[in-house]
Each structure stands twice: as C-alpha cells, then as structure tokens.
Write an enzyme that holds these catalytic residues in place. Structure first.
Site, PDB file in Angstrom:
ATOM      1  N   HIS A  22       0.587  -0.871  -0.125  1.00 55.24           N
ATOM      2  CA  HIS A  22      -0.038   0.130   0.303  1.00 55.24           C
ATOM      3  C   HIS A  22       0.673   1.187   0.008  1.00 55.24           C
ATOM      4  O   HIS A  22       0.369   1.958  -0.906  1.00 55.24           O
ATOM      5  CB  HIS A  22      -1.110   0.067   0.740  1.00 55.24           C
ATOM      6  CG  HIS A  22      -1.551   1.582   1.581  1.00 55.24           C
ATOM      7  ND1 HIS A  22      -2.947   1.579   0.860  1.00 55.24           N
ATOM      8  CD2 HIS A  22      -1.150   2.034   2.130  1.00 55.24           C
ATOM      9  CE1 HIS A  22      -3.450   2.549   1.075  1.00 55.24           C
ATOM     10  NE2 HIS A  22      -2.261   3.624   2.413  1.00 55.24           N
ATOM     11  N   GLU A  23       1.554   1.277   1.182  1.00 56.64           N
ATOM     12  CA  GLU A  23       2.552   2.250   0.853  1.00 56.64           C
ATOM     13  C   GLU A  23       3.676   2.450   0.010  1.00 56.64           C
ATOM     14  O   GLU A  23       3.432   3.036  -1.040  1.00 56.64           O
ATOM     15  CB  GLU A  23       3.391   2.228   1.849  1.00 56.64           C
ATOM     16  CG  GLU A  23       3.200   2.080   3.437  1.00 56.64           C
ATOM     17  CD  GLU A  23       1.890   3.255   3.899  1.00 56.64           C
ATOM     18  OE1 GLU A  23       2.493   4.794   3.498  1.00 56.64           O
ATOM     19  OE2 GLU A  23       0.759   3.147   3.938  1.00 56.64           O
ATOM     20  N   HIS A  79       1.336   4.325  -3.050  1.00 54.36           N
ATOM     21  CA  HIS A  79       1.827   6.036  -3.122  1.00 54.36           C
ATOM     22  C   HIS A  79       3.463   6.807  -3.418  1.00 54.36           C
ATOM     23  O   HIS A  79       2.585   7.472  -4.311  1.00 54.36           O
ATOM     24  CB  HIS A  79       1.306   6.431  -1.602  1.00 54.36           C
ATOM     25  CG  HIS A  79      -0.127   6.360  -0.779  1.00 54.36           C
ATOM     26  ND1 HIS A  79      -1.317   6.557  -1.184  1.00 54.36           N
ATOM     27  CD2 HIS A  79       0.039   5.685   0.828  1.00 54.36           C
ATOM     28  CE1 HIS A  79      -2.063   6.487  -0.454  1.00 54.36           C
ATOM     29  NE2 HIS A  79      -1.308   5.911   0.002  1.00 54.36           N
TER      30      HIS A  79
END
Length: 299
Positions: free
Chosen positions: A142-143, A146
């Site tokens: 998820h990170e 970004h």
C-alpha cells in the site's frame, strides 16, 4: 467588466490544470490510470524526499531505534524485496529507483514510503496488529503504491494550482486577504480532500495487486483493515477524513479481489515449480543408467 475578469480567472486556472495532466503508471490488472495533475518534476520531489528521509533515519539512529530488531529487519526486507521486483508492471523506471528499506523501533502503528522508494516500517504496526507476512506485505505494498502513483507530487501540484488560482482570482477581482483565506478553506474541501481519499483507495487496490504478483495472499489486505478498525476505536466520519472509512475500503478491496486472485495463484504456482526444480537431483552420475543396462550402439 468584473464578470469578464471572473471568466478570465477561470479560463487561466483551467488551462493550468489541463497543462499538467497525465498518469504516472500503467494500469496493471486493476486499472491504475487516473489522470493526475502534475505541475512539479519528479526529480524535485524525489530529491526533497531523499533529504527528509535521511533526516528521519538519522533521528531514529540517534535514538538507537533504527533497525534495532534484527528479526523484524530481516522480515521486512525480505517482503519488500519481493514487492519491489513487481513494480515494473506499473512503471519500469521504478525498477531503477534507489529503494531503501528501514525499520524503526517504535510503538507507533505506522509505515510509509516516501517518493522515490524510501520505505520505513514501525515495529508497532507489526507487533500491535500481530501481522502475518501476507498482511505485512499488504501494508508495505500500500505504501509503495503511493510512491509509484506519485501521490505526494500530485498533492503538491494541487496546492500550487489552488494558490495560483486564488492569487489570480484575488488580484483580478480585488479580493482581500480574508476572502482569500475563505477561498483556501473551500479549496481544501473541494479539491484536496476528495483527491486524498481517492489516492488512498488507489493505493489499497494497487498494493493488493503488488502483493498478489509477489506471491502474497491478497485476501490478507482485507484482514489488515479489519485489524486496523479494531485497533483504531472510534474513527472520525469519512467525509472529514483524508482516508476512506475502514468499512468502505474493505468493501472496495473485496470488489477488486477477483481481479488479483489469478495473479496470486499464478505466482504461487511458479514458486512451487521453482521449488521442485531446486529440489530435483543435479548429480549427473545419479542420472546415468547402470553400465549393464546401457544399450549398445548398432553401427
């Protein structure tokens, strides 16, 4: 006359928005191709990110909190390595990024990936949520998403566009500082906040695809947010948060799950084949037939 000035302000600010619109990634299986406002360069953002990351790591090092738990360090690095190997699906240039992975000893439930691939995972998110490898892959993926989507660059560009439009509108219409302050507040809700929630949803889904391609069960991404929900207690209303509510992001992940499960099944299938090949005998002598059983060549 004032109406003409207003129209001019709208047209100029609109041209500014359109001039910087593109997508930072290819679609993958989940279709991450939303057009983004990008008014600043990747290099500028990545350079600033690298400096900020070094400062954060130096701060952790001075507190003896950087990579202190070797078991967590080894685990996080192993998972990140598998995820990084898959980023070329979304953008090939990311394979050449100077990726960094560090673990910070802290009770904070947090992790991040700064622009350019600077990853930090706090031990608190591992221990307090009791994350499995698959769940930890969901968090890191998820990170990383970004960074791959350059959401920080997009946010900076949105802020620039807001300030330019407000400055232009204020000078053309003769608005005072109080009016401009009010316009800034409205802009926060009308532009920045919806995009931020969109970015979080994008990172959820792209991260789930990354983990699936790396051979981690994407169903675990749903488990992470259930754990987050249980650990978070009372959450603010979704409309006032920069993140989607736990319920909405879980529902979104479940909708996208059928798109990425085949990728996971394919990945674990490859791993099984690779494992069996590694275990196969490689001693050529063991593959030779006994001398008595060899057939004579007929000339």
């Amino acid at each position: 006359m004032k109406r003409m000035m207003c129209i001019l302000a709208v047209l100029v600010s609109g041209a500014l928005l359109l001039s910087g619109c593109e997508s930072t990634t290819a679609g993958g299986a989940t279709g991450a191709t939303r057009s983004q406002l990008l008014l600043v360069s990747s290099k500028d953002v990545n350079d600033g990110s690298a400096k900020a990351y070094r400062q954060q790591m130096d701060k952790a090092r001075s507190a003896n909190a950087l990579n202190a738990n070797q078991a967590d360090v080894k685990r996080v690095n192993a998972i990140a390595k598998r995820l990084i190997a898959q980023v070329g699906v979304f953008r090939t240039d990311a394979l050449k990024w100077k990726w960094e992975v560090n673990v910070i000893n802290s009770d904070t439930i947090n992790a991040y990936c700064m622009p350019g691939g600077k990853i930090a995972v706090y031990t608190g998110i591992i221990s307090k949520l009791n994350l499995t490898d698959d769940e930890l892959a969901a968090v890191i993926g998820h990170e990383m998403s970004h960074a791959l989507r350059e959401h920080s660059r997009e946010q900076i560009s949105q802020q620039i566009a807001q300030e330019q439009a407000i400055s232009l509108g204020g000078s053309l219409l003769g608005l005072g500082s109080i009016s401009q302050s009010a316009a800034s507040m409205i802009g926060q809700y009308a532009l920045t906040l919806p995009f931020s929630r969109t970015m979080e949803a994008e990172a959820d889904v792209m991260g789930m695809e990354l983990m699936a391609r790396a051979g981690y069960n994407p169903e675990s991404a749903v488990n992470v947010w259930r754990k987050m929900s249980a650990a978070g207690g009372d959450a603010p209303p979704e409309i006032l948060s920069t993140h989607p509510s736990d319920e909405s992001r879980i529902a979104n992940l479940e909708r996208e799950l059928p798109k990425v499960m085949p990728l996971y099944q394919r990945a674990i299938g490859k791993n099984v084949v690779a494992s069996s090949q590694q275990q196969a005998p490689t001693d050529k002598k063991s593959l030779r037939a006994p001398k008595n059983s060899r057939k004579k060549h007929v000339r």
